[in-house]
Enzyme design. Sequence first.
Site, PDB file in Angstrom:
ATOM      1  CG  HIS A  25      45.486  47.460  18.117  1.00  0.00           C
ATOM      2  ND1 HIS A  25      44.178  47.798  17.848  1.00  0.00           N
ATOM      3  CD2 HIS A  25      46.238  48.168  17.243  1.00  0.00           C
ATOM      4  CE1 HIS A  25      44.148  48.670  16.851  1.00  0.00           C
ATOM      5  NE2 HIS A  25      45.391  48.916  16.462  1.00  0.00           N
ATOM      6  CG  PHE A  51      59.185  25.683  26.945  1.00  0.00           C
ATOM      7  CD1 PHE A  51      59.320  25.387  25.586  1.00  0.00           C
ATOM      8  CD2 PHE A  51      58.256  24.951  27.674  1.00  0.00           C
ATOM      9  CE1 PHE A  51      58.570  24.404  24.974  1.00  0.00           C
ATOM     10  CE2 PHE A  51      57.489  23.965  27.069  1.00  0.00           C
ATOM     11  CZ  PHE A  51      57.643  23.694  25.711  1.00  0.00           C
ATOM     12  CE  LYS A  90       3.211  31.441  34.216  1.00  0.00           C
ATOM     13  NZ  LYS A  90       3.210  30.091  34.814  1.00  0.00           N
ATOM     14  CB  THR A 114       9.068  49.031  52.637  1.00  0.00           C
ATOM     15  OG1 THR A 114      10.266  48.357  52.214  1.00  0.00           O
ATOM     16  CG2 THR A 114       8.581  49.937  51.518  1.00  0.00           C
ATOM     17  CE  LYS A 149       9.632  40.363  54.470  1.00  0.00           C
ATOM     18  NZ  LYS A 149      10.473  41.382  55.129  1.00  0.00           N
ATOM     19  CB  THR A 150       5.438  38.377  50.543  1.00  0.00           C
ATOM     20  OG1 THR A 150       6.703  37.768  50.280  1.00  0.00           O
ATOM     21  CG2 THR A 150       5.640  39.751  51.159  1.00  0.00           C
ATOM     22  NE  ARG A 157      15.687  32.339  57.621  1.00  0.00           N
ATOM     23  CZ  ARG A 157      16.469  31.294  57.384  1.00  0.00           C
ATOM     24  NH1 ARG A 157      15.925  30.133  57.060  1.00  0.00           N
ATOM     25  NH2 ARG A 157      17.774  31.386  57.474  1.00  0.00           N
TER      26      ARG A 157
END
Length: 528
Positions: free
Chosen positions: A280, A477, A139, A39, A68-69, A66
């Site tokens: 229907h 049946f 949150k 990005t 980084k943030t 995996r």
Amino acid sequence: MTTVPLRRALISVSDKTGLEAFATALAQRGVEVLSTGGTAKALRAAGLTVIDVAEVTGFPEMMDGRVKTLHPKVHGGLLALRDNPAHVAAMEEHGIGGIDLLVVNLYPFEETVAKGADYDTCIENIDIGGPAMIRAAAKNHAHVAVVVDTADYDAVLAALDDHDGSTPYALRQTLAQTAYARTAAYDAAVSGWMADAIGAETPRRRAVAGTLALPLRYGENPHQKAAFYTDGSARPGVATAVQHQGKDLSYNNINDTDAAFELVAEFNPADGPVCAIIKHANPCGVARGATMAEAYARAFDCDRTSAFGGIVALNQPLDAATAAKIVEIFTEVVIAPEASDEAKAIFAAKKNLRLLTTGGLPNPAAPARTIRQVSGGMLMQDKDTGRVDEEDLKPVTRRRPSAAEMSDMIFAWSVAKHVKSNAIVYVRDGATVGIGAGQMSRVDSSTIAALKAERMAKECGLPESLAKGSVVASDAFFPFADGLLAAAEAGATAVIQPGGSMRDAEVIAAADEAGLAMVFTGMRHFRH
């Protein structure tokens, strides 16, 4: 806090649709942009100033991205309550800057699965940092706006214009709800895929999710609220179709069109044109033809009355000749793999007629699940993908079916699978001639189907019932011989049914006495 000034944003997206324009608009409003990996590279290529998250955290991206943030300087900036002095003091003590806007869309896990990637590749496409940040920002929506859909970019920019560079609380609430729904859907996709991957047929917990495709005016009835959600699967059908004309689909349109298209998909287009007309959610006529126009006409002649205002599904492209026949009566929806320009032009004169094209047929044998809500829970099952071929059938009567009867029985069996139980289907020469659906008694379904065959014969100017010389299919049946005898009295010459009743011997004896040929499938097709 009603409005929050937007000073700092963190943007990290897999789907870069609209990214450059959105980030540019933020920069023009004086917003500082933090970013990661691809990005950040894309934004810099667009000439924008970007601060790497690694500069903020003091740690480089590691472990193949995996990690980084997942850092206090990111999550602290998202979770801090700006009106709580202790939180503000902690931010100042540890050098944590507030993040007022989080823009994240997740690793393309669903798309990776849809492409048929192997297990390890799917695992690598499970996002960890993204959902963690999204949940944190959602949150703390009292102070932070979170965007997970590119469709919300314009709404955020419009709000900034209307509120002097700030985001209003109502918008942040809406964005937070969308964010939680997205992470829930993502987790549902992962857990559902993993259950299938490890062969867990009945996992302890099941999660389902959907994405709004169309708000509906109402549900089955005007007093019921409703909406149409898609599940992200690539199965051709109503959810993936292109609507070429006509007003928006209703709840009942969608339900009936799905039933029609799933039915017609039972018939391989390589074997010739097949048309199904639905009312229907039950078929009122299904037929083969040398041409699609002939298939439609034969399906229509099964029950001309019920076809009015119905749904038409085709297993081959809609052509002009078929379109010209369809517009002779009022039809709600036509769905087909494709439609010719000439057919579209014919339909254009009927502004209320909806035309949908799907680009293909769903695979009737492909695994899928159906869900039905009940009080306090839901029922989930495998989709009924059961099918039979001639070699699967067990002749049980003295007389064996002829080749023509066998072909019609397999056709009738395929249709009966899509008729509400108790289901009885009469077929003659590759076309339904009488259908009895949804009755509490199988003998009543037999009687109703026979009455329809007789009524349509009179309407078509024929001297005898269309059921004369037909075959009959029963989705379950015959518990007694009475339903079978009703079919024989109507003129049926052969019967296809599952078998398995305690009175099979009695039913077989009755068939022999009536001169019927009968085969057992060993498979039931209840549809409730």
